[in-house]
Design a protein around this motif. Sequence first.
Motif, PDB file in Angstrom:
ATOM      1  N   ASN A   1       0.816  -1.223   0.000  1.00 52.32           N
ATOM      2  CA  ASN A   1       0.000   0.000   0.000  1.00 52.32           C
ATOM      3  C   ASN A   1       0.845   1.267   0.000  1.00 52.32           C
ATOM      4  N   TYR A   2       2.117   1.118  -0.344  1.00 49.69           N
ATOM      5  CA  TYR A   2       3.067   2.224  -0.217  1.00 49.69           C
ATOM      6  C   TYR A   2       3.926   2.306  -1.480  1.00 49.69           C
ATOM      7  N   LEU A   3       3.933   3.474  -2.088  1.00 51.80           N
ATOM      8  CA  LEU A   3       4.679   3.677  -3.341  1.00 51.80           C
ATOM      9  C   LEU A   3       5.761   4.728  -3.139  1.00 51.80           C
ATOM     10  N   ARG A   4       6.987   4.372  -3.468  1.00 54.47           N
ATOM     11  CA  ARG A   4       8.074   5.367  -3.464  1.00 54.47           C
ATOM     12  C   ARG A   4       8.226   5.880  -4.886  1.00 54.47           C
ATOM     13  N   ILE A   5       8.208   7.186  -5.028  1.00 55.93           N
ATOM     14  CA  ILE A   5       8.250   7.786  -6.361  1.00 55.93           C
ATOM     15  C   ILE A   5       9.561   8.552  -6.524  1.00 55.93           C
ATOM     16  N   SER A   6      10.418   8.071  -7.404  1.00 61.76           N
ATOM     17  CA  SER A   6      11.639   8.817  -7.701  1.00 61.76           C
ATOM     18  C   SER A   6      11.313   9.828  -8.795  1.00 61.76           C
ATOM     19  N   VAL A   7      11.488  11.114  -8.501  1.00 58.08           N
ATOM     20  CA  VAL A   7      11.089  12.145  -9.466  1.00 58.08           C
ATOM     21  C   VAL A   7      12.250  12.594 -10.348  1.00 58.08           C
ATOM     22  N   ILE A   8      13.454  12.151 -10.020  1.00 60.44           N
ATOM     23  CA  ILE A   8      14.640  12.540 -10.806  1.00 60.44           C
ATOM     24  C   ILE A   8      15.794  11.619 -10.405  1.00 60.44           C
ATOM     25  N   ASP A   9      16.653  11.273 -11.355  1.00 59.77           N
ATOM     26  CA  ASP A   9      17.804  10.435 -10.977  1.00 59.77           C
ATOM     27  C   ASP A   9      19.056  11.282 -10.762  1.00 59.77           C
ATOM     28  N   ARG A  10      18.932  12.583 -10.934  1.00 61.71           N
ATOM     29  CA  ARG A  10      20.086  13.474 -10.718  1.00 61.71           C
ATOM     30  C   ARG A  10      20.175  13.902  -9.258  1.00 61.71           C
ATOM     31  N   CYS A  11      21.363  14.368  -8.887  1.00 60.96           N
ATOM     32  CA  CYS A  11      21.553  14.785  -7.497  1.00 60.96           C
ATOM     33  C   CYS A  11      22.619  15.862  -7.444  1.00 60.96           C
ATOM     34  N   ASN A  12      22.501  16.751  -6.456  1.00 59.61           N
ATOM     35  CA  ASN A  12      23.521  17.783  -6.264  1.00 59.61           C
ATOM     36  C   ASN A  12      24.668  17.291  -5.390  1.00 59.61           C
ATOM     37  N   LEU A  13      24.567  16.068  -4.849  1.00 58.92           N
ATOM     38  CA  LEU A  13      25.669  15.467  -4.102  1.00 58.92           C
ATOM     39  C   LEU A  13      26.086  14.164  -4.772  1.00 58.92           C
TER      40      LEU A  13
ATOM     41  N   THR B   1      11.159  10.769  -3.720  1.00 63.26           N
ATOM     42  CA  THR B   1      12.592  10.615  -3.529  1.00 63.26           C
ATOM     43  C   THR B   1      13.300  10.931  -4.844  1.00 63.26           C
ATOM     44  N   GLY B   2      14.608  10.604  -4.915  1.00 63.01           N
ATOM     45  CA  GLY B   2      15.346  10.947  -6.122  1.00 63.01           C
ATOM     46  C   GLY B   2      16.213   9.779  -6.530  1.00 63.01           C
ATOM     47  N   GLY B   3      17.446  10.028  -6.910  1.00 62.18           N
ATOM     48  CA  GLY B   3      18.307  11.209  -6.787  1.00 62.18           C
ATOM     49  C   GLY B   3      17.887  12.160  -5.673  1.00 62.18           C
ATOM     50  N   GLU B   4      18.064  13.417  -5.942  1.00 68.10           N
ATOM     51  CA  GLU B   4      17.661  14.407  -4.954  1.00 68.10           C
ATOM     52  C   GLU B   4      16.376  15.081  -5.443  1.00 68.10           C
ATOM     53  N   PRO B   5      15.266  14.818  -4.764  1.00 72.31           N
ATOM     54  CA  PRO B   5      13.981  15.304  -5.274  1.00 72.31           C
ATOM     55  C   PRO B   5      13.885  16.829  -5.359  1.00 72.31           C
ATOM     56  N   LEU B   6      14.602  17.539  -4.475  1.00 71.40           N
ATOM     57  CA  LEU B   6      14.469  19.001  -4.494  1.00 71.40           C
ATOM     58  C   LEU B   6      15.202  19.634  -5.685  1.00 71.40           C
ATOM     59  N   VAL B   7      15.966  18.822  -6.405  1.00 71.43           N
ATOM     60  CA  VAL B   7      16.620  19.312  -7.623  1.00 71.43           C
ATOM     61  C   VAL B   7      15.610  19.363  -8.783  1.00 71.43           C
ATOM     62  N   ARG B   8      14.527  18.638  -8.651  1.00 65.78           N
ATOM     63  CA  ARG B   8      13.514  18.639  -9.703  1.00 65.78           C
ATOM     64  C   ARG B   8      12.783  19.992  -9.686  1.00 65.78           C
TER      65      ARG B   8
ATOM     66  N   LEU C   1       8.579  12.899   1.971  1.00 64.27           N
ATOM     67  CA  LEU C   1       9.688  13.165   1.042  1.00 64.27           C
ATOM     68  C   LEU C   1      11.008  12.884   1.750  1.00 64.27           C
ATOM     69  N   THR C   2      11.960  12.350   1.015  1.00 64.56           N
ATOM     70  CA  THR C   2      13.310  12.142   1.548  1.00 64.56           C
ATOM     71  C   THR C   2      14.282  13.021   0.784  1.00 64.56           C
ATOM     72  N   THR C   3      15.085  13.789   1.514  1.00 62.21           N
ATOM     73  CA  THR C   3      15.967  14.759   0.869  1.00 62.21           C
ATOM     74  C   THR C   3      17.333  14.807   1.540  1.00 62.21           C
ATOM     75  N   ASN C   4      18.329  15.277   0.795  1.00 60.69           N
ATOM     76  CA  ASN C   4      19.639  15.518   1.420  1.00 60.69           C
ATOM     77  C   ASN C   4      19.679  16.876   2.110  1.00 60.69           C
ATOM     78  N   GLY C   5      18.655  17.685   1.954  1.00 66.26           N
ATOM     79  CA  GLY C   5      18.525  18.920   2.717  1.00 66.26           C
ATOM     80  C   GLY C   5      19.263  20.125   2.152  1.00 66.26           C
ATOM     81  N   MET C   6      20.045  19.940   1.096  1.00 68.74           N
ATOM     82  CA  MET C   6      20.860  21.061   0.603  1.00 68.74           C
ATOM     83  C   MET C   6      19.997  22.239   0.117  1.00 68.74           C
ATOM     84  N   LEU C   7      18.815  21.939  -0.399  1.00 69.28           N
ATOM     85  CA  LEU C   7      17.955  23.018  -0.921  1.00 69.28           C
ATOM     86  C   LEU C   7      16.731  23.245  -0.029  1.00 69.28           C
ATOM     87  N   LEU C   8      16.791  22.699   1.161  1.00 66.80           N
ATOM     88  CA  LEU C   8      15.589  22.692   2.002  1.00 66.80           C
ATOM     89  C   LEU C   8      15.251  24.059   2.576  1.00 66.80           C
TER      90      LEU C   8
END
Length: 322
Positions: free
Chosen positions: A10-22, A64-71, A92-99
């Motif tokens: 009942n749980y879907l993880r959605i990667s919105v981008i495979d790129r990352c700033n780290l 999630t991503g990569g880094e989702p906030l880069v999208r 959402l799971t993030t590395n926090g760099m753009l948070l």
Amino acid sequence: MKDRFGRTVNYLRISVIDRCNLRCHYCMPLHVKFFDPKDVLSFDEIITVVKVAQKLGIESVRITGGEPLVRPQLPKLIYRLKNECALKEIALTTNGMLLESLAQDLKEAGLDRINVSVDTLRPDRFRKITRFGDLQTVLYGLRRAIDVGLTPIKINAVILRGFNDDEIDDLFRLTLLERVTVRFLELMPIGEALSLNGMGGYLNLTQVKERLIKDYRLVPVQEKGNGPARYWKAPGAPGKLGFITPISDKYCATCSRIRLTANGEIRPCLAYDLHVNLREAIRRGDGEAIAAGILKALEIKPWGHHWEEGQITQTVMSSLGG
Ligand code: SAM
Ligand code: SF4
């Protein structure tokens, strides 16, 4: 939705981008071939999949991503998920760099919760493990996320023997001060984690857990979440401590998740390259074919990984989203 072993999914993880700033050493190579941008799902296409998945039984999603906030424009996707998809929860799971700059917009768009990855509280180590990360920037992002009400926040720390295992107690002590949940993750033998030259190695966190329970008189607690973590807390503490121990205390028997990659594949298990490619069906907006593809993924969902027996997974973690 049930898989062939009777597990409810009942749980879907959605990667919105495979790129990352780290480029965290255990996750992503320095130079990596990204998906062709024309293969990356648009927001309309992601919404199409989620609507179908929700009707089949998906209740919660994690971005999630990569880094989702880069999208670019991510809060717009969150808003649409919140308002068009009848989900119980969007995390959402993030590395926090753009948070710091995005926390308010994410909250206003309807995001319920965030996890931020912070493996170490030492700036030099943080830079070393992430290659380009800046601890101060991430901590300001965390502060901002708490201030705008994206709470309770979870902090994810991958613990590497010989690299940051001497910080376990310091990271735990954050739970004595703030209403945060600190979670220790065992290193998974996926992609880059297979060649961590000089950057530490796997540490059995069930043993760490037992030591912490004894040293700090931790008691088990419930925690809201869809994942496999088990939670504890110190008496009277505002925060909690979680452990994700796929190898030393395997949790595949309770797996409730599937993954959507940024290029439109449904991945039924993190440990295998097995997938159902739905990109063409999604592009056609063919709800029936998407539903059939999701059910097919459930049908082929393996019982679990065999990492504890030496199995390794070649796929780059950042393209799977963790
Ligand atoms: N970029 C975001 C981040 O770092 O939080 C989201 C994607 S990242 C792949 C999701 C989570 O997977 C992070 O908490 C990261 O530390 C964790 N991760 C990445 N590679 C891992 C590995 N080999 N073993 C265990 N956890 C890993
Ligand atoms: Fe990027 Fe997250 Fe992977 Fe680090 S763990 S390289 S931040 S995707």
